[in-house]
Write a protein that holds these residues in place. Structure first.
Motif, short mmCIF file in Angstrom:
data_model
loop_
_atom_site.label_atom_id
_atom_site.label_comp_id
_atom_site.label_asym_id
_atom_site.label_seq_id
_atom_site.Cartn_x
_atom_site.Cartn_y
_atom_site.Cartn_z
N HIS A 16 -29.36 -13.74 58.30
CA HIS A 16 -29.40 -13.60 56.84
C HIS A 16 -30.58 -12.73 56.40
CE1 HIS A 16 -26.18 -16.58 56.32
NE2 HIS A 16 -26.78 -17.26 57.29
N LYS A 22 -24.15 -9.62 49.78
CA LYS A 22 -24.05 -10.95 49.17
C LYS A 22 -22.71 -11.12 48.44
CE LYS A 22 -28.99 -11.02 48.12
NZ LYS A 22 -29.96 -10.85 47.04
N GLY A 23 -22.36 -12.37 48.20
CA GLY A 23 -21.21 -12.69 47.34
C GLY A 23 -19.93 -12.01 47.81
N ASN A 38 -24.26 -18.71 47.26
CA ASN A 38 -24.81 -17.90 46.17
C ASN A 38 -26.10 -17.20 46.57
OD1 ASN A 38 -23.12 -17.84 44.10
ND2 ASN A 38 -24.04 -19.55 42.95
N ASP A 39 -26.14 -15.87 46.36
CA ASP A 39 -27.38 -15.13 46.55
C ASP A 39 -27.90 -15.12 47.98
OD1 ASP A 39 -27.91 -13.75 44.34
OD2 ASP A 39 -29.17 -15.29 43.38
N LYS A 40 -27.10 -15.59 48.93
CA LYS A 40 -27.56 -15.56 50.32
C LYS A 40 -27.04 -14.28 50.98
CE LYS A 40 -28.18 -18.78 54.09
NZ LYS A 40 -27.90 -20.12 54.58
N PRO A 41 -27.94 -13.48 51.57
CA PRO A 41 -27.46 -12.25 52.20
C PRO A 41 -26.84 -12.50 53.59
CG PRO A 41 -29.86 -12.40 52.35
CD PRO A 41 -29.39 -13.65 51.63
#
Ligand SMILES: [Zn+2]
Length: 401
Positions: A16, A22-23, A38-41
């Motif tokens: 990550h 993302k998304g 959410n918002d996690k790469p």
């Protein structure tokens, strides 16, 4: 336990890293059929046996890491020739890389440099292997790789007095030999800017001022440079390097090989990336991570260039041959009439990109869908890969076997 000779599903490791997609953009989550947090790469998916993140396989109801399996059954899984040549290790590492933000500008050492770096600085260079890599584009890829041609760099210095004036104490600007000119530009840039955040900051401010006054200078490098500045990127040697490096915009099925010594940064896009089993990185910029200017000076070869690899096409199998004996990447498209047969010999890893494939062998058959990766042990003979409709997958083999 005794090893079961069949294809084995591998579960890879997601990295990550902050630059990852993302998304809805997160290709790795989509392929693995997981809902992205959410918002996690979702930056990279690693498939292989690298000690930092070995893949796992389920065997007799228990999960084992691939390197554990390799150490128990090296010759069955890797094959005689691979073990004799590379030892008890998977020689390559396969990744999906999905970048929404630029990665750091980096360079990888050759075999000898990698050994020396590991010997002298094992903390920063725990990996003693070289890391040539190939990027096979899944949709689009923008990246920087290799220095721009000398004539473009000369124009750059005349267009940007801000850079030229900082480097102006050096006579190299008048050097007519192209190769020597690029070499000297790199060496002088390194000595002028290394560990000099104030000089970098001042040069960047001068550049930005000039760009605001002069909209005529408008190429992909400058656009990217301005974008990074607008985003408030900290003063960093990498921002200047953006202007010096070749900008590439590649499309589906293009492949770019990056050998040792070539400065590069993936900027945006989705690729399958294959490399030797290594994570050996020397960073030059666009990052707050450790920058090792001494190693950069030794390892960067400003004359070395990446190359577009044209595949050898045979029966729907595109093989991307490069100058690294540890791996050979292929992309295969199947339809209901086309299938692929594989005989015993060496280890292979398959990653399904689109559709569903059926793998059959003497002991059975199984279906695998997009996002799944599969280990084919070397001793497994007479494997047939087919599909009911259409499918696309990539396969890594060991070169030269
Ligand atoms: Zn790289």
């Amino acid at each position: 336990m005794s090893f079961d000779l069949k294809p084995h599903r591998l579960s890879g490791t997601i990295q990550h890293y902050a630059w990852g997609a993302k998304g809805e953009q997160a290709l790795i989550a989509r392929l693995l059929k997981i809902t992205p947090e959410n918002d996690k790469p979702y930056a990279e998916l690693w498939i292989g046996a690298h000690p930092k993140a070995p893949s796992h396989l389920i065997y007799q109801g228990k999960s084992y890491s691939l390197d554990t399996i390799l150490s128990k059954y090296p010759r069955l899984v890797l094959g005689e020739e691979v073990v004799d040549k590379f030892g008890i290790t998977l020689p390559f590492l396969l990744k999906i890389l999905s970048a929404q933000e630029p990665l750091s500008i980096q360079v990888h050492p050759d075999k000898q440099q990698a050994r020396l770096l590991n010997q002298y600085d094992p903390q920063n260079y725990p990996d003693s292997n070289h890391k040539p890599e190939i990027a096979l584009v899944l949709d689009e890829l923008e990246c920087l790789a290799g220095f721009r041609p000398a004539n473009e760099l000369r124009m750059l210095l005349s267009d940007y007095p801000a850079i030229a004036s900082v480097l102006s104490g050096h006579e190299f600007i008048d050097i007519s030999d192209d190769r020597q000119f690029v070499r000297e530009l790199w060496q002088h840039s390194l000595t002028t800017f290394q560990n000099q955040p104030l000089i970098i900051d001042q040069t960047l401010k001068d550049l930005a001022r000039q760009q605001n006054n002069d909209s005529a200078i408008d190429d992909a490098n400058v656009q990217f440079f301005l974008q990074m500045q607008r985003q408030g990127h900290a003063p960093d040697f990498g921002l200047l390097l953006i202007l010096f490096l070749q900008y590439w915009h590649l499309y589906k099925s293009d492949a770019l090989f990056i050998p040792a010594g070539v400065l590069h940064a993936y900027i945006r896009g989705n690729i399958v990336e294959c490399m030797t089993n290594s994570d050996n990185v020397i960073r030059a910029g666009l990052t707050t991570k450790f920058k090792d200017y001494q190693a950069l000076a030794t390892v960067t070869n400003p004359e070395a260039q990446p190359s577009i690899v044209l595949p050898r096409i045979h029966n729907g199998k595109k093989t991307y041959q490069i100058a690294a004996e540890e791996f050979r990447l292929a992309e295969i498209e199947l339809n209901e009439k086309k299938y692929l047969t594989i005989n015993r010999g060496e280890v292979r890893i398959i990653l399904v990109l689109e559709g569903e494939i059926r793998i059959s062998w003497a002991g059975g058959e199984e279906l695998y869908t997009s996002g799944e990766s599969i280990l084919l042990p070397a001793a497994l003979d007479k494997v047939k890969i087919s599909t009911k409709h259409s499918a696309r997958f990539c396969m890594v083999e060991v070169e030269g076997n």
